[in-house]
Design a protein around this motif. Structure first.
Motif, PDB file in Angstrom:
ATOM      1  N   THR A   1      63.088  -2.423  22.844  1.00 39.28           N
ATOM      2  CA  THR A   1      63.999  -2.810  23.912  1.00 39.28           C
ATOM      3  C   THR A   1      64.315  -4.070  23.608  1.00 39.28           C
ATOM      4  O   THR A   1      65.792  -4.176  23.930  1.00 39.28           O
ATOM      5  CB  THR A   1      63.466  -2.926  25.125  1.00 39.28           C
ATOM      6  OG1 THR A   1      62.283  -3.737  25.065  1.00 39.28           O
ATOM      7  CG2 THR A   1      62.532  -1.501  25.677  1.00 39.28           C
ATOM      8  N   LYS A   2      63.942  -4.756  22.395  1.00 33.47           N
ATOM      9  CA  LYS A   2      64.413  -6.158  22.147  1.00 33.47           C
ATOM     10  C   LYS A   2      64.678  -7.047  23.516  1.00 33.47           C
ATOM     11  O   LYS A   2      65.448  -7.838  23.517  1.00 33.47           O
ATOM     12  CB  LYS A   2      65.735  -6.045  21.325  1.00 33.47           C
ATOM     13  CG  LYS A   2      65.729  -5.322  20.144  1.00 33.47           C
ATOM     14  CD  LYS A   2      67.054  -4.819  19.674  1.00 33.47           C
ATOM     15  CE  LYS A   2      66.971  -3.838  18.469  1.00 33.47           C
ATOM     16  NZ  LYS A   2      67.982  -3.117  18.246  1.00 33.47           N
ATOM     17  N   ILE A   3      63.464  -6.744  24.490  1.00 33.11           N
ATOM     18  CA  ILE A   3      63.497  -7.658  25.473  1.00 33.11           C
ATOM     19  C   ILE A   3      62.237  -8.678  25.017  1.00 33.11           C
ATOM     20  O   ILE A   3      61.144  -8.168  25.001  1.00 33.11           O
ATOM     21  CB  ILE A   3      63.515  -6.785  26.641  1.00 33.11           C
ATOM     22  CG1 ILE A   3      64.570  -6.199  26.939  1.00 33.11           C
ATOM     23  CG2 ILE A   3      63.044  -7.990  28.059  1.00 33.11           C
ATOM     24  CD1 ILE A   3      64.459  -5.368  28.102  1.00 33.11           C
ATOM     25  N   TYR A   4      62.388  -9.994  25.126  1.00 33.54           N
ATOM     26  CA  TYR A   4      61.531 -10.735  24.836  1.00 33.54           C
ATOM     27  C   TYR A   4      61.297 -11.928  25.991  1.00 33.54           C
ATOM     28  O   TYR A   4      62.314 -12.148  26.722  1.00 33.54           O
ATOM     29  CB  TYR A   4      61.406 -11.785  23.479  1.00 33.54           C
ATOM     30  CG  TYR A   4      61.298 -10.597  22.261  1.00 33.54           C
ATOM     31  CD1 TYR A   4      59.968 -10.703  21.762  1.00 33.54           C
ATOM     32  CD2 TYR A   4      62.325  -9.821  21.795  1.00 33.54           C
ATOM     33  CE1 TYR A   4      59.751  -9.770  20.635  1.00 33.54           C
ATOM     34  CE2 TYR A   4      62.320  -9.070  20.663  1.00 33.54           C
ATOM     35  CZ  TYR A   4      60.859  -8.814  20.158  1.00 33.54           C
ATOM     36  OH  TYR A   4      60.667  -7.966  19.332  1.00 33.54           O
ATOM     37  N   ASN A   5      60.115 -12.437  26.159  1.00 37.37           N
ATOM     38  CA  ASN A   5      59.983 -13.513  27.230  1.00 37.37           C
ATOM     39  C   ASN A   5      58.899 -14.537  26.746  1.00 37.37           C
ATOM     40  O   ASN A   5      58.141 -14.335  25.766  1.00 37.37           O
ATOM     41  CB  ASN A   5      59.662 -12.697  28.640  1.00 37.37           C
ATOM     42  CG  ASN A   5      60.242 -13.717  29.633  1.00 37.37           C
ATOM     43  OD1 ASN A   5      60.321 -15.123  29.578  1.00 37.37           O
ATOM     44  ND2 ASN A   5      60.578 -13.200  30.961  1.00 37.37           N
ATOM     45  N   PHE A   6      58.620 -15.487  27.399  1.00 35.81           N
ATOM     46  CA  PHE A   6      57.501 -16.224  27.217  1.00 35.81           C
ATOM     47  C   PHE A   6      56.865 -16.885  28.647  1.00 35.81           C
ATOM     48  O   PHE A   6      57.301 -16.697  29.632  1.00 35.81           O
ATOM     49  CB  PHE A   6      58.133 -17.696  26.684  1.00 35.81           C
ATOM     50  CG  PHE A   6      58.729 -18.508  27.639  1.00 35.81           C
ATOM     51  CD1 PHE A   6      60.105 -18.337  28.227  1.00 35.81           C
ATOM     52  CD2 PHE A   6      58.128 -19.849  27.813  1.00 35.81           C
ATOM     53  CE1 PHE A   6      60.676 -19.181  29.074  1.00 35.81           C
ATOM     54  CE2 PHE A   6      58.786 -20.497  28.837  1.00 35.81           C
ATOM     55  CZ  PHE A   6      59.950 -20.276  29.443  1.00 35.81           C
ATOM     56  N   ASP A   7      55.539 -17.222  28.382  1.00 35.85           N
ATOM     57  CA  ASP A   7      54.701 -17.684  29.612  1.00 35.85           C
ATOM     58  C   ASP A   7      54.967 -19.062  29.891  1.00 35.85           C
ATOM     59  O   ASP A   7      54.339 -19.950  28.990  1.00 35.85           O
ATOM     60  CB  ASP A   7      53.284 -17.293  28.976  1.00 35.85           C
ATOM     61  CG  ASP A   7      52.419 -17.232  30.470  1.00 35.85           C
ATOM     62  OD1 ASP A   7      52.758 -18.134  31.285  1.00 35.85           O
ATOM     63  OD2 ASP A   7      51.064 -16.604  30.184  1.00 35.85           O
ATOM     64  N   ALA A   8      55.534 -19.554  30.805  1.00 38.85           N
ATOM     65  CA  ALA A   8      55.917 -20.731  31.054  1.00 38.85           C
ATOM     66  C   ALA A   8      54.569 -21.687  31.587  1.00 38.85           C
ATOM     67  O   ALA A   8      54.658 -22.792  31.414  1.00 38.85           O
ATOM     68  CB  ALA A   8      57.033 -20.809  32.213  1.00 38.85           C
ATOM     69  N   ASP A   9      53.644 -20.809  31.986  1.00 38.59           N
ATOM     70  CA  ASP A   9      52.411 -21.592  32.244  1.00 38.59           C
ATOM     71  C   ASP A   9      51.814 -22.352  31.349  1.00 38.59           C
ATOM     72  O   ASP A   9      51.077 -23.398  31.231  1.00 38.59           O
ATOM     73  CB  ASP A   9      51.268 -20.692  32.754  1.00 38.59           C
ATOM     74  CG  ASP A   9      51.608 -20.127  34.328  1.00 38.59           C
ATOM     75  OD1 ASP A   9      52.594 -20.899  34.973  1.00 38.59           O
ATOM     76  OD2 ASP A   9      50.969 -19.165  34.799  1.00 38.59           O
TER      77      ASP A   9
END
Lengths: 89, 298, 399
Positions: free
Chosen positions: A57-65
């Motif tokens: 899907t080419k959807i990436y994110n990151f864990d702000a914690d």
């Protein structure tokens, strides 16, 4: 009476998750999702292991914690699809 | 696909207090991805030990032990002996880890003993070229002309006056079955080498170049870039060896001048002030050029 | 079975029957015979263990640390400089609460280099958190090693035990020793090591974590408690051993003819034999004199020592070690516990003898008892110095 340590002060596996290192960050990544090719380099290079996502899907994110805001993902993104923005504190 | 929940299950978990942009923590993460949970690890005193196991926290989800500064390889030898005699080996990888000081300086004797006795241990040296945990003091693996707090630059000094010790060659001289040099700048290559090392029985040595943002004095975002430049300039040749023979080298497509590498780092800032510094940079270029010839990097 | 055994052989027989699975050592006189015997046993298949012959004492102790952290019974042996070299690791083993047994073939420390017996090496490690037991003869050295594992591995103890045996005097002399022939009976006394926490891929704990100021003191408090509380385990280990194998050499201490004694001589290790002979002789001429043997120096048997000494008028401490810049070590601790118990009527004279293998003869002891009559609170005075050297003629010695 002894203090309640496991003998020899032994720590439990993965107990560091209790420590939210997101407070270190001055900047955090924004995944623009315009030119992403799904190469996964942002996952590979993250020293903390906080980037996640899907090649397909080419959807990436990151864990702000936990993200410490080093900016390696943005610097190394071969298609310039990640931008670092200041954290509002 | 990797979900947020998956990332929380990594064998080396987030929540440690390593510096932002720490290449060592990146390397540990990559190594454990390859080795998996059937691994027992030792770690010498140093950054990794301090930032990953502040009691009651621990970033490790594999059995892990820290004892002292100089005995990581010795403790690993004992673990391997214990697993062997009790029939608990079952393909378990015994991973011994140390920084460059814990490996090539104070831990060299214990490491040499582990190699020579032939323990089935994978030793990984995270080389950031100085004693970073104590505040950037010089080690035997500090590169030529680098500023450290105990090899400072000044009117009479260009920083560290000695070249970096050839630690991988010292490992090879023990005729261990596998020696490799890897870099945080090349994660695929790094994981391939770790995988190969884990498949070989006997002592293995893998040295990894891990840039250090506060010690080398650069912005955290450049950790990977700098690691890659170290390879592309020829200053940090990546290779594999079996026994005392080099069997492969990572070729560099186009030689990059050492200035490109040096100018990004505060520890070499003093070389960019005047003509005398210019001549020092030429000496560093000569080290890189010699490596390129010696290892056939081009 | 009764056999005439060299001390080192007796010790290695005892270690063999205790069944450690990892043994690691580096050669140093006078410990070498012990590890030579053990490596031969492994080579002959009489002991199922990994014998890891290492490049230093530091590594020998570290190998034991690693193996012990895996829950595997481990053993090493050293002396003198070797002990000082591994001292950092012994502190670490104690802090990590690992039950390693270490034989110390007691020997002098350098400089000048000297391979002969005294107790300056092990006494230097008295604050490491390891239990320290001192053997009087080869039979006791044999029995003490089996007891040492029982004590070390008790779940309320979990500490390294140093079994201290006088180098040469015991390690290289032959005595009649009665050994245990049935390994099953030893296993009954000393069940297999079963640690609650160990390096195990199914239960992946982290060992040797960073103890910040918020937890460090508490962890050392627990360690201090463990050493103190090991007293009752040392006593029960000695008692159970007596019940099963019929041998008893004292628990924390042992007394000899002290009941009506006006003068009591306190000592540790092999010199006790000579002292007892002298006491027997003096008893025949009507002197009220007895002996207190300190078997466990760490933990220090405060109550037992006070009870044994409180009715005596004079105490003479004979020791083969010194705290340089202070004086006797055993003598100052004895004076301390008497003071603590408000007993200040006893004249405690402490003397340093037998350093670096200097003979301690029955005559020395008789002379010392005579001298102590007029001495008051001597604190580690050297006794038995060579008068030839004293007179300034040392330059002639080499001629």
């Amino acid at each position: 009476m002894d203090f309640d340590f496991k003998i020899g002060i032994i720590a439990l596996p993965g107990a560091a998750l209790a420590n939210k290192t997101g407070s270190f960050a001055n900047e955090v990544p924004v995944f623009k999702q315009k030119t992403c090719t799904g190469c996964n380099l942002c996952i590979y290079y993250c020293p903390e292991g906080v980037v996640y996502g899907d090649k397909k899907t080419k959807i990436y994110n990151f864990d702000a914690d936990y993200c410490k805001g080093c900016g390696i993902c943005a610097e190394e993104c071969p298609v310039d699809d990640i931008e670092m923005v200041l954290v509002e504190k | 696909m990797l979900t947020k929940e998956d990332t929380h299950k990594e064998l080396f978990t987030m929540g440690h207090t390593g510096c932002s942009g720490c290449a060592q923590s990146m390397a540990v993460k990559l190594i454990l991805e390859v080795l998996g949970k059937n691994t027992i690890a030792t770690t010498a005193t140093g950054c990794l030990e301090v930032f990953s196991t502040r009691y009651p926290e621990s970033s490790w989800r594999i059995p892990w032990i820290h004892s002292l500064f100089e005995n990581s390889a010795a403790v690993a030898s004992g673990i391997e002996a214990a697993l062997k005699i009790t029939g608990r080996k079952n393909g378990t990888t015994v991973l011994a880890q140390g920084g460059d000081g814990g490996t090539a300086d104070i831990g060299l004797q214990a490491l040499s003993g582990m190699f020579e006795r032939g323990h089935d241990v994978l030793y990984v040296c995270y080389d950031n070229g100085a004693y970073m945990n104590t505040g950037y003091q010089r080690s035997g693996l500090t590169p030529f002309d680098a500023y450290t707090t105990t090899s400072p630059s000044g009117k009479q000094s260009f920083g560290n006056s000695r070249p970096k010790k050839y630690m991988p060659q010292i490992a090879m001289a023990h005729r261990i079955p596998y020696t490799a040099v890897a870099s945080a700048g090349y994660p695929v290559d790094l994981q391939k080498k770790i995988k190969k090392a884990a498949s070989i029985t006997g002592p293995k040595y893998v040295q990894i170049d891990v840039p250090c943002t506060p010690g080398w004095k650069y912005e955290p975002r450049y950790s990977v870039k700098i690691a890659r430049l170290a390879v592309q300039t020829g200053l940090y040749p990546l290779f594999e060896a079996e026994y005392d023979k080099i069997i492969s080298v990572k070729k560099i497509s186009k030689k990059v001048p050492v200035e490109e590498y040096l100018k990004l780092q505060g520890r070499f800032k003093h070389l960019f002030k005047d003509e005398a510094g210019r001549m020092e940079i030429e000496k560093i270029q000569k080290i890189a050029d010699e490596n390129i010839v010696k290892f056939g990097l081009l | 079975m009764k056999k005439v055994l060299e001390g080192s052989m007796a010790i290695s027989e005892s270690v063999r029957i205790a069944e450690p699975r990892v043994i690691s050592a580096y050669p140093i006189t006078p410990q070498t015979h012990i590890v030579e015997h053990l490596s031969q046993m492994v080579a002959d298949g009489n002991l199922k263990a990994e014998f890891v012959m290492v490049e230093s004492e530091h590594t020998a102790a570290s190998v034991c640390l690693g193996a012990s952290a895996c829950g595997v019974r481990s053993y090493t042996s050293t002396a003198s400089q070797g002990l000082l070299y591994m001292s950092e690791v012994i502190y670490n083993i104690a802090g990590m609460r690992l039950p390693v047994v270490i034989t110390i073939a007691n020997r002098a420390v350098s400089a000048p280099i000297n391979i002969w017996n005294d107790m300056q090496d092990s006494m230097a490690l008295r604050d490491a958190g390891a239990i320290q037991l001192y053997a009087e003869n080869n039979q006791e050295a044999y029995d003490m090693h089996i007891q040492a594992y029982k004590i070390a591995e008790n779940k309320d103890v979990m500490l390294p035990v140093m079994v201290c045996v006088d180098g040469f005097v015991l390690t290289h002399t032959f005595e009649v020793v009665e050994t245990i022939d049935e390994v099953e009976r030893v296993r009954e006394y000393l069940p297999p090591l079963n640690m609650e926490y160990k390096l195990d891929v199914d239960n992946p704990y982290s060992f040797g974590t960073l103890g910040e100021p918020s937890v460090y003191m508490e962890s050392r408090f627990n360690l201090a408690n463990a050493v103190n509380n090991s007293k009752k385990v040392i006593v029960s280990a000695a008692q159970e051993y007596k019940d099963m194998f019929g041998k008893f050499h004292g628990a924390l201490i042992d007394t000899y003819k002290t009941d009506d004694a006006e003068t009591i001589i306190v000592a540790m290790g092999s010199i006790l034999g000579t002292i007892k002979d002298v006491v027997d002789e003096l008893r025949e001429s009507g002197k009220k004199i007895g002996v207190l043997k300190v078997r466990s120096f760490r933990p220090f048997p405060e109550e037992e020592i006070v009870a044994a000494l409180e009715d005596a008028g004079n105490v003479i401490v004979i020791e083969k070690a010194i705290s340089l810049g202070k004086g006797g070590i055993l003598s100052q601790e004895i004076r301390d516990v008497l003071y603590k118990h408000r007993i200040n009527s006893i004249n405690v004279n402490g003397y340093v003898l037998g350093l670096g293998g200097r003979d301690i003869t029955p005559k020395n002891i008789i002379d010392l008892i005579e001298k102590a009559k007029t001495d008051e609170n001597m604190d580690g005075e050297f006794f038995g110095l060579n008068s030839f050297i004293e007179q300034g003629n040392i330059s002639n010695i080499g001629d």
